[in-house]
Design a protein around this motif. Sequence first.
Motif, PDB file in Angstrom:
ATOM      1  N   HIS A 218       0.841  -1.198   0.000  1.00 23.99           N
ATOM      2  CA  HIS A 218       0.000   0.000   0.000  1.00 23.99           C
ATOM      3  C   HIS A 218       0.876   1.249   0.000  1.00 23.99           C
ATOM      4  CE1 HIS A 218      -3.933  -1.914   0.758  1.00 23.99           C
ATOM      5  NE2 HIS A 218      -3.182  -2.872   1.254  1.00 23.99           N
ATOM      6  N   GLY A 219       0.423   2.286  -0.678  1.00 19.36           N
ATOM      7  CA  GLY A 219       1.097   3.579  -0.652  1.00 19.36           C
ATOM      8  C   GLY A 219       0.203   4.615  -0.007  1.00 19.36           C
ATOM      9  N   ASP A 220       0.259   5.828  -0.525  1.00 22.88           N
ATOM     10  CA  ASP A 220      -0.524   6.915   0.063  1.00 22.88           C
ATOM     11  C   ASP A 220      -1.905   7.070  -0.579  1.00 22.88           C
ATOM     12  OD1 ASP A 220       1.555   7.517   1.762  1.00 22.88           O
ATOM     13  OD2 ASP A 220       2.497   8.900   0.325  1.00 22.88           O
ATOM     14  N   LYS A 221      -2.245   6.174  -1.506  1.00 25.08           N
ATOM     15  CA  LYS A 221      -3.551   6.190  -2.212  1.00 25.08           C
ATOM     16  C   LYS A 221      -3.746   7.487  -2.998  1.00 25.08           C
ATOM     17  CE  LYS A 221      -4.262   2.621   0.418  1.00 25.08           C
ATOM     18  NZ  LYS A 221      -3.787   1.373  -0.059  1.00 25.08           N
ATOM     19  N   ARG A 222      -2.646   8.040  -3.449  1.00 26.48           N
ATOM     20  CA  ARG A 222      -2.712   9.307  -4.162  1.00 26.48           C
ATOM     21  C   ARG A 222      -2.797   9.047  -5.658  1.00 26.48           C
ATOM     22  NH1 ARG A 222       2.283  10.875  -2.951  1.00 26.48           N
ATOM     23  NH2 ARG A 222       1.844  11.668  -0.881  1.00 26.48           N
ATOM     24  N   GLY A 223      -2.183   7.926  -6.071  1.00 28.53           N
ATOM     25  CA  GLY A 223      -2.094   7.629  -7.500  1.00 28.53           C
ATOM     26  C   GLY A 223      -3.455   7.646  -8.180  1.00 28.53           C
ATOM     27  N   ARG A 224      -4.449   7.034  -7.538  1.00 25.13           N
ATOM     28  CA  ARG A 224      -5.781   6.941  -8.161  1.00 25.13           C
ATOM     29  C   ARG A 224      -6.377   8.333  -8.359  1.00 25.13           C
ATOM     30  NH1 ARG A 224      -7.772   3.119  -3.415  1.00 25.13           N
ATOM     31  NH2 ARG A 224      -5.633   2.437  -3.798  1.00 25.13           N
ATOM     32  N   ASP A 225      -6.083   9.261  -7.436  1.00 29.87           N
ATOM     33  CA  ASP A 225      -6.593  10.630  -7.586  1.00 29.87           C
ATOM     34  C   ASP A 225      -5.886  11.375  -8.715  1.00 29.87           C
ATOM     35  OD1 ASP A 225      -8.247  10.136  -5.473  1.00 29.87           O
ATOM     36  OD2 ASP A 225      -6.869  10.981  -3.974  1.00 29.87           O
ATOM     37  N   PHE A 228      -3.504   8.031 -12.194  1.00 31.78           N
ATOM     38  CA  PHE A 228      -2.509   7.002 -12.493  1.00 31.78           C
ATOM     39  C   PHE A 228      -2.234   6.168 -11.244  1.00 31.78           C
ATOM     40  CE2 PHE A 228      -1.693  10.445 -15.491  1.00 31.78           C
ATOM     41  CZ  PHE A 228      -1.666   9.758 -16.697  1.00 31.78           C
ATOM     42  N   PRO A 229      -3.111   5.186 -10.961  1.00 28.39           N
ATOM     43  CA  PRO A 229      -2.815   4.306  -9.820  1.00 28.39           C
ATOM     44  C   PRO A 229      -1.507   3.566 -10.087  1.00 28.39           C
ATOM     45  CG  PRO A 229      -4.595   3.390 -11.172  1.00 28.39           C
ATOM     46  CD  PRO A 229      -4.302   4.762 -11.707  1.00 28.39           C
ATOM     47  N   THR A 230      -0.742   3.385  -9.057  1.00 31.00           N
ATOM     48  CA  THR A 230       0.551   2.701  -9.245  1.00 31.00           C
ATOM     49  C   THR A 230       0.679   1.544  -8.273  1.00 31.00           C
ATOM     50  OG1 THR A 230       1.589   4.293  -7.744  1.00 31.00           O
ATOM     51  CG2 THR A 230       1.822   4.708 -10.115  1.00 31.00           C
ATOM     52  N   ALA A 231       1.097   0.400  -8.804  1.00 32.43           N
ATOM     53  CA  ALA A 231       1.394  -0.776  -7.973  1.00 32.43           C
ATOM     54  C   ALA A 231       2.802  -0.573  -7.415  1.00 32.43           C
ATOM     55  CB  ALA A 231       1.319  -2.036  -8.823  1.00 32.43           C
ATOM     56  N   ASN A 232       2.892  -0.489  -6.103  1.00 33.47           N
ATOM     57  CA  ASN A 232       4.155  -0.108  -5.461  1.00 33.47           C
ATOM     58  C   ASN A 232       4.913  -1.328  -4.945  1.00 33.47           C
ATOM     59  OD1 ASN A 232       3.076   2.392  -5.830  1.00 33.47           O
ATOM     60  ND2 ASN A 232       2.683   2.817  -3.673  1.00 33.47           N
ATOM     61  N   ILE A 233       6.196  -1.343  -5.254  1.00 36.77           N
ATOM     62  CA  ILE A 233       7.080  -2.421  -4.786  1.00 36.77           C
ATOM     63  C   ILE A 233       8.264  -1.775  -4.098  1.00 36.77           C
ATOM     64  CG2 ILE A 233       8.753  -4.107  -5.662  1.00 36.77           C
ATOM     65  CD1 ILE A 233       6.748  -4.832  -7.773  1.00 36.77           C
ATOM     66  N   TYR A 279       2.553   2.208 -13.064  1.00 38.22           N
ATOM     67  CA  TYR A 279       1.215   2.404 -13.631  1.00 38.22           C
ATOM     68  C   TYR A 279       1.089   1.425 -14.789  1.00 38.22           C
ATOM     69  CZ  TYR A 279      -2.483   4.136 -16.592  1.00 38.22           C
ATOM     70  OH  TYR A 279      -3.611   4.194 -17.371  1.00 38.22           O
ATOM     71  N   LEU A 280       0.093   0.569 -14.710  1.00 39.30           N
ATOM     72  CA  LEU A 280      -0.103  -0.445 -15.757  1.00 39.30           C
ATOM     73  C   LEU A 280      -1.138   0.065 -16.750  1.00 39.30           C
ATOM     74  CD1 LEU A 280      -0.218  -3.438 -13.282  1.00 39.30           C
ATOM     75  CD2 LEU A 280       1.628  -2.947 -14.907  1.00 39.30           C
ATOM     76  N   MET A 281      -0.773   0.051 -18.025  1.00 40.16           N
ATOM     77  CA  MET A 281      -1.646   0.612 -19.056  1.00 40.16           C
ATOM     78  C   MET A 281      -2.815  -0.327 -19.338  1.00 40.16           C
ATOM     79  SD  MET A 281       1.252   1.698 -21.727  1.00 40.16           S
ATOM     80  CE  MET A 281       2.752   2.486 -21.194  1.00 40.16           C
ATOM     81  N   ASP A 282      -3.960   0.258 -19.584  1.00 40.52           N
ATOM     82  CA  ASP A 282      -5.138  -0.520 -19.989  1.00 40.52           C
ATOM     83  C   ASP A 282      -5.380  -1.671 -19.022  1.00 40.52           C
ATOM     84  OD1 ASP A 282      -4.990   1.115 -22.314  1.00 40.52           O
ATOM     85  OD2 ASP A 282      -3.465  -0.245 -23.112  1.00 40.52           O
ATOM     86  N   PHE A 283      -5.248  -1.379 -17.742  1.00 39.84           N
ATOM     87  CA  PHE A 283      -5.410  -2.418 -16.726  1.00 39.84           C
ATOM     88  C   PHE A 283      -6.208  -1.863 -15.573  1.00 39.84           C
ATOM     89  CE2 PHE A 283      -4.249  -4.340 -12.717  1.00 39.84           C
ATOM     90  CZ  PHE A 283      -4.272  -5.697 -12.990  1.00 39.84           C
ATOM     91  N   SER A 284      -7.075  -2.682 -15.027  1.00 39.76           N
ATOM     92  CA  SER A 284      -7.646  -2.305 -13.736  1.00 39.76           C
ATOM     93  C   SER A 284      -7.814  -3.573 -12.930  1.00 39.76           C
ATOM     94  CB  SER A 284      -8.968  -1.569 -13.911  1.00 39.76           C
ATOM     95  OG  SER A 284      -9.902  -2.458 -14.461  1.00 39.76           O
ATOM     96  N   GLY A 285      -7.618  -3.467 -11.661  1.00 36.14           N
ATOM     97  CA  GLY A 285      -7.717  -4.649 -10.816  1.00 36.14           C
ATOM     98  C   GLY A 285      -6.982  -4.395  -9.521  1.00 36.14           C
ATOM     99  N   GLN A 286      -7.215  -5.251  -8.574  1.00 38.37           N
ATOM    100  CA  GLN A 286      -6.631  -5.115  -7.249  1.00 38.37           C
ATOM    101  C   GLN A 286      -5.352  -5.945  -7.215  1.00 38.37           C
ATOM    102  OE1 GLN A 286      -5.307  -5.181  -4.009  1.00 38.37           O
ATOM    103  NE2 GLN A 286      -6.581  -7.017  -3.747  1.00 38.37           N
ATOM    104  N   LEU A 287      -4.257  -5.324  -6.849  1.00 38.51           N
ATOM    105  CA  LEU A 287      -2.973  -6.043  -6.908  1.00 38.51           C
ATOM    106  C   LEU A 287      -2.276  -6.136  -5.556  1.00 38.51           C
ATOM    107  CD1 LEU A 287      -1.588  -4.464 -10.211  1.00 38.51           C
ATOM    108  CD2 LEU A 287      -2.375  -6.812  -9.889  1.00 38.51           C
ATOM    109  N   TYR A 288      -2.833  -5.548  -4.517  1.00 41.65           N
ATOM    110  CA  TYR A 288      -2.148  -5.586  -3.217  1.00 41.65           C
ATOM    111  C   TYR A 288      -1.849  -7.030  -2.818  1.00 41.65           C
ATOM    112  CZ  TYR A 288      -3.551  -0.710  -2.824  1.00 41.65           C
ATOM    113  OH  TYR A 288      -3.720   0.627  -3.047  1.00 41.65           O
ATOM    114  N   GLY A 289      -0.626  -7.256  -2.383  1.00 44.38           N
ATOM    115  CA  GLY A 289      -0.241  -8.595  -1.925  1.00 44.38           C
ATOM    116  C   GLY A 289       0.239  -9.510  -3.036  1.00 44.38           C
TER     117      GLY A 289
END
Length: 340
Positions: A218-225, A228-233, A279-289
């Motif tokens: 989890h990050g700061d949940k800022r990406g979606r706002d 550009f949501p970003t999957a953080n590693i 940021y994954l292009m043309d993608f939506s989905g839950q990736l945490y974990g």
Amino acid sequence: MTAVAAPGHLPLVVATVSLARLSPRLLIDPKDLPTELRDGHVVVGNFDGVHRGHQSVVRQAAEPAHAAGRPVVALTFEPHPRTFFQPDQPLFRLTGRDEKARQLARAGVDATVVLTFDRALATEEAEDFVAEVLVGRLAAHTVVVGWDFHFGRGRRGSPAFLAEAGPRHGLYVEVAPPYGGGTPVSSSAIRDHLAAGEIQAAGRLLGRRWIVEGEVVHGDKRGRDLGFPTANIRLAPETRLKHGIYAVRALVGDRIVDGAASYGRRPQFDDGAPLFETYLMDFSGQLYGERLRIELASFLRPEERFESVDALISQMARDVDAARAVLAAPEDPLAPSALA
Ligand SMILES: Cc1cc2nc3c(=O)[nH]c(=O)nc-3n(C[C@H](O)[C@H](O)[C@H](O)COP(=O)(O)O)c2cc1C
Ligand SMILES: Nc1ncnc2c1ncn2[C@@H]1O[C@H](COP(=O)(O)OP(=O)(O)O)[C@@H](O)[C@H]1O
């Protein structure tokens, strides 16, 4: 992880790494090997990166082994011996244990044996290592090492020593010559390229694009706002990858998805701990974990602090376009995708 009891022996720990496509066989501190891996050609090394030099050592072992119907086994050590000897000096690893096993499998090994590098192993005499590990535990037919690989107490197990000692223990020994002409390919040259953002140069020495791996946190949940949501590693703190924006490709489940990623401290917002955010292009989905493997195709620009968040958002849109263009171009034939 499963424990397999070999008759008359301590249980053999066999870890099967969960992988999207490649499932290399990984054996951790086995007492000895299952029958089908005995009498094989054993390549020994640290193999950080499994770069083109390492791949050529594996090839040198694999061609005659497979022609003779014998298995190819890689023997490697974790943690990296340099970390054992110099615990205060951070080592930027190019491949973690599992990625190393995957790439060794791609290069042609049938199984990777990992020995825990501890005081006992560090102080074992080279002669005893040959007798106890190579002959005793691995039941090797042939041992192949690179020209500069040293092992055993005081690094006395040089390639020349092995070439002399092996036959006394009934082993064939081959020493692979340096690969790469005048300047042999080296893990440290690849690390330096990554630190300079020279991604394609690193890829050419690796023989594939460099891959980062980790669990999505989890990050700061800022990406979606920002749109550009970003999957953080989180990469290992020793990682010396240049901070900046990259064109990337990720393996998400069994799909390959293009993306634009940022590695750095987000000077626009918090200057926090470095994160690899994709940021994954043309993608939506839950990736945490989820565990993602992401390969770097190109450096696009350094990270910046803009005069406004809107300016950053416009720039991110341009970054995504730039990444799309880079990823649509034909792949560098010397550094192809190695995700699948
Ligand atoms: C393509 C791309 C470019 C980015 N460029 C910058 C940048 O120049 N400066 C910056 O501070 N952050 C940059 N970021 C990181 C964003 O600030 C970060 O993803 C955002 O704050 C969301 O964080 P969160 O995952 O914690 O919600 C970039 C991210 C992406 C995906
Ligand atoms: N296209 C996408 N690219 C990356 N992550 C996505 C995408 N679509 C949905 N997600 C999900 O959204 C999360 C990122 O959203 P974000 O607001 O940046 O939150 P965080 O700050 O926790 O990273 C990812 O971890 C993933 O679960």
